[in-house]
Design an enzyme around this catalytic site. Structure first.
Site, short mmCIF file in Angstrom:
data_model
loop_
_atom_site.label_atom_id
_atom_site.label_comp_id
_atom_site.label_asym_id
_atom_site.label_seq_id
_atom_site.Cartn_x
_atom_site.Cartn_y
_atom_site.Cartn_z
N HIS A 103 37.03 45.59 35.59
CA HIS A 103 36.92 46.41 34.38
C HIS A 103 35.48 46.30 33.87
O HIS A 103 34.76 45.39 34.24
CB HIS A 103 37.90 45.92 33.32
CG HIS A 103 39.34 46.10 33.73
ND1 HIS A 103 39.93 47.33 33.82
CD2 HIS A 103 40.28 45.21 34.10
CE1 HIS A 103 41.19 47.20 34.22
NE2 HIS A 103 41.44 45.91 34.40
N ARG B 136 34.89 38.59 39.47
CA ARG B 136 36.18 39.25 39.72
C ARG B 136 35.89 40.59 40.39
O ARG B 136 35.21 41.45 39.84
CB ARG B 136 36.97 39.48 38.44
CG ARG B 136 38.24 40.26 38.78
CD ARG B 136 39.26 40.23 37.71
NE ARG B 136 38.92 41.05 36.56
CZ ARG B 136 39.77 41.27 35.56
NH1 ARG B 136 40.97 40.71 35.59
NH2 ARG B 136 39.41 42.00 34.54
N ASP C 111 27.66 37.87 50.51
CA ASP C 111 26.24 37.95 50.90
C ASP C 111 25.33 37.81 49.67
O ASP C 111 24.25 37.21 49.75
CB ASP C 111 25.93 39.28 51.59
CG ASP C 111 26.41 39.34 53.04
OD1 ASP C 111 26.83 38.29 53.56
OD2 ASP C 111 26.37 40.44 53.62
N GLU D 62 49.72 39.26 38.97
CA GLU D 62 49.73 40.10 37.77
C GLU D 62 50.94 41.04 37.72
O GLU D 62 50.98 41.93 36.87
CB GLU D 62 48.45 40.95 37.70
CG GLU D 62 47.17 40.15 37.75
CD GLU D 62 45.95 40.96 37.38
OE1 GLU D 62 45.67 41.09 36.18
OE2 GLU D 62 45.27 41.48 38.29
N ASP E 204 48.10 42.62 32.57
CA ASP E 204 48.81 43.35 33.62
C ASP E 204 50.21 42.80 33.82
O ASP E 204 51.14 43.56 34.08
CB ASP E 204 48.02 43.29 34.94
CG ASP E 204 46.92 44.34 34.97
OD1 ASP E 204 47.24 45.52 34.78
OD2 ASP E 204 45.75 43.97 35.16
C1 3PY Z 1 44.79 40.81 32.65
O1 3PY Z 1 45.07 40.38 31.52
O2 3PY Z 1 45.51 41.58 33.29
C2 3PY Z 1 43.54 40.43 33.25
O3 3PY Z 1 43.27 40.81 34.36
C3 3PY Z 1 42.60 39.59 32.45
O4 3PY Z 1 42.37 38.39 32.99
MG MG Z 2 44.54 42.31 35.10
#
Ligand code: 3PY
Ligand code: MG
Length: 267
Positions: A60, A86, A100, A164, A190
């Site tokens: 994001h 991430r 890399d 998630e 998520d």
């Molecule tokens: C979420 O809350 O889904 C995230 O990816 C944040 O860490």
């Molecule tokens: Mg998330």
């Protein structure tokens, strides 16, 4: 006569140890800050604040590959804080490029199955142990100055997957059994959505699912982490053994700090 530059070029620079990876293996809590502004200047400032890690977010927020690269350079200049990147997805060609660029701690979102987790482990390892493509002198090897980089980098790479979804919760033990997965970082937003509580990461049903997942991950011998900006719940997660905690974000600090400052004079 030997020139200073030649002396420098002959130095055998060693691969840096991943202290974050060691810390979580040794059961230590690592407190971090999430960053989404995509700013290398913010990354440099925050790297000097004393956090154990900062999360550079390419899922994001506005950061693309080159911007993350600049943020990594800024982190190296800013202080000892460990940058964690991430990724936007599970694209193995992108994983190769981030490695890399010198990322040694990678976080991958939306990992649901052992098959996906195994593929990620393979993506971060050079043959014959994996499928990572070889580059002669990437930034990760200090542009070729770390002579044994390719032979030794595996042990310093830390791979964090994000459960998630409800599917990922069904498969936690199977994923935790995989050698090469170092930690799980639960995405509360998520996961709340997947559980039917979109926008409510603090809903009791979501908290229950997170705490229970944390227990299962720990019981399976892997480190667990989360992003949580609620102080009381963060302390509870730490009590429960969560080790990798993002306790705030650059965006949140900027918004709150700016609004609070103005409110002092505009009441
Ligand atoms: C979420 O809350 O889904 C995230 O990816 C944040 O860490
Ligand atoms: Mg998330």
């Amino acid at each position: 006569m030997e020139l200073p530059m030649e002396r420098h070029m002959q130095q055998n620079i060693q691969l840096q140890k991943n202290q974050f990876k060691r810390a979580i293996k040794n059961g230590r809590v690592q407190l971090g800050l999430w960053t989404q502004l995509g700013s290398h200047i913010a990354a440099e400032i925050l790297s000097g604040c004393g956090y154990d890690f900062i999360g550079l977010d390419a899922e994001h927020g506005p950061s693309e590959y080159r911007e993350i690269y600049c943020q990594l350079q800024a982190c190296a200049a800013g202080g000892p804080t460990q940058p964690i990147v991430r990724l936007p997805n599970q694209d193995i060609s992108l994983i190769k490029r981030y490695l890399d660029a010198g990322v040694n701690t990678l976080m991958v979102p939306q990992v649901d199955t052992a098959e996906q987790a195994n593929m990620l482990v393979s993506a971060v390892r050079y043959p014959p142990h994996g499928i990572r493509g070889y580059c002669g002198a990437p930034r990760a090897s200090n542009f070729g100055r770390i002579k044994n980089y390719a032979a030794t980098c595996d042990r310093e790479i830390c791979l964090i997957v994000m459960p998630e979804t409800t599917t990922s919760l069904d498969n936690l033990e199977e994923m935790a059994a995989i050698d090469g997965i170092d930690a799980f970082f639960i995405g509360p937003g998520d996961l709340a959505a997947s559980l039917g509580y979109i926008g409510q990461p603090m809903h009791p049903a979501v908290i229950n699912a997170i705490e229970e997942s944390g227990r299962r991950i720990k019981a399976a011998g892997k480190a667990v982490g989360i992003l949580c900006t609620d102080e009381k719940q963060t302390r509870r997660y730490i009590e429960l053994g969560f080790q990798i905690i993002a306790i705030g974000s650059d965006q949140g600090l900027l918004t709150n700090g700016a609004e609070k400052l103005l409110a002092k004079f505009r009441q």
